[in-house]
Write a protein that holds these residues in place. Structure first.
Motif, PDB file in Angstrom:
ATOM      1  N   ARG A 148      33.577 -19.882   6.160  1.00  0.00           N
ATOM      2  CA  ARG A 148      34.048 -19.142   4.996  1.00  0.00           C
ATOM      3  C   ARG A 148      32.916 -18.296   4.422  1.00  0.00           C
ATOM      4  N   GLY A 150      32.052 -18.218   1.455  1.00  0.00           N
ATOM      5  CA  GLY A 150      31.289 -19.068   0.545  1.00  0.00           C
ATOM      6  C   GLY A 150      30.161 -19.829   1.203  1.00  0.00           C
ATOM      7  N   SER A 153      27.281 -17.482   0.791  1.00  0.00           N
ATOM      8  CA  SER A 153      26.886 -17.455  -0.621  1.00  0.00           C
ATOM      9  C   SER A 153      26.109 -18.712  -1.002  1.00  0.00           C
ATOM     10  N   PRO A 185      35.605  -8.393   2.229  1.00  0.00           N
ATOM     11  CA  PRO A 185      35.575  -9.132   0.967  1.00  0.00           C
ATOM     12  C   PRO A 185      34.245  -8.936   0.255  1.00  0.00           C
ATOM     13  N   ARG A 195      34.623 -21.996   0.649  1.00  0.00           N
ATOM     14  CA  ARG A 195      35.510 -21.195  -0.192  1.00  0.00           C
ATOM     15  C   ARG A 195      35.499 -19.749   0.280  1.00  0.00           C
ATOM     16  N   GLY A 196      36.531 -19.008  -0.096  1.00  0.00           N
ATOM     17  CA  GLY A 196      36.589 -17.586   0.215  1.00  0.00           C
ATOM     18  C   GLY A 196      37.240 -17.300   1.552  1.00  0.00           C
TER      19      GLY A 196
END
Length: 273
Positions: A148, A150, A153, A185, A195-196
């Motif tokens: 993902r 995330g 990140s 994105p 996430r994401g």
């Protein structure tokens, strides 16, 4: 296409992005070599513009947005984080300047950034630059097919926070890239793993941590472009464009495709042998 919004590239399209990425890499190398006390940010802009056009490519930034960005590079000095407009500002010993550059080849974009010290800088500033650049590589190395956004990140945030009390800018993020410079994105520089949007072969992203010696809070200057730290603390910014291939991660704006740093971090290199 992935879902309804993410642009997935063919291998042939990724090769064109690699061409754009190498133009950006060479432009940033030329600008880095030109940084010295007494040079203006406008002179640095001309170095990048000449290099990009000599390759038959087009600057991504010139004319972008509203109001239209008036230059080929962003040159952000000291407390300026991103989107600094190059011009008459003269660099002095002890400054740091972040150079963000984009180029288009046959409709495909590359985007990358470096932060360069002007002469000698204090140890805490050198460390800020090291932490920011390494956080970029930690983020890139976290990309996996089936993972993902995330994950990228979180890897950036976790590394920065492990190194000291730094501010991670939250108002500006990395992004998808391809037929446009900014595509979905968003790729924040903080967040939770898992996430994401899901990562998939053929997805290309620009990852770009922005880290400060003080606050994460920013303001936009009177020129409607330059983003500065609210407390005046120095900032650093590093960025690469990468594509996720069947073999792994291919950093399209690194001369070696990112191979050395990805292998150092135990991540799969996805470019040519």
């Amino acid at each position: 296409m992935f879902g309804s919004s993410l642009e997935i590239k063919t291998p042939e399209q990724i090769l064109l992005m690699r061409e754009a990425g190498l133009v950006v890499a060479d432009a940033l190398a030329a600008v880095r070599d030109a940084v010295r006390p007494g040079v203006t940010t406008g002179e640095l802009d001309r170095v990048a513009d000449d290099l990009i056009r000599s390759r038959g490519a087009t600057p991504s930034f010139l004319g972008y947005g509203e109001p239209p960005f008036p230059a080929t590079i962003c040159a952000s000095v000291n407390e300026a984080v991103v989107h600094g407009i190059p011009g008459s500002q003269v660099l002095a010993a002890g400054d740091v300047v972040s150079i963000d550059c984009g180029a288009i080849v046959e409709g495909w974009h590359g985007d990358a950034a470096i932060t360069v010290a002007v002469g000698d800088v204090p140890d805490d500033v050198s460390e800020l630059m090291r932490v920011t650049e390494e956080s970029l590589w930690r983020g890139l190395a976290a990309a996996r097919h089936g993972g993902r956004v995330g994950d990228i990140s979180h890897a950036i945030e976790q590394f920065v926070h492990s190194q000291g009390d730094y501010g991670i800018v939250e108002d500006y993020t990395g992004h998808g890239i391809g037929t446009e410079m900014h595509l979905p994105p968003d790729v924040p520089n903080y967040g939770r793993p898992g996430r994401g949007p899901r990562l998939k072969h053929g997805l290309a992203l620009a990852v770009e941590p922005m880290v400060t010696l003080g606050t994460k809070q920013t303001s936009v200057g009177d020129d409607d472009w330059t983003v500065v730290t609210r407390d005046g603390s120095l900032a650093a910014h590093f960025e690469h464009t990468f594509a996720l291939t069947a073999d792994g991660i291919w950093v399209l704006t690194a001369h070696d495709g990112g191979r050395a740093d990805l292998e150092r971090l135990g991540a799969p290199y996805g470019g040519p042998a």
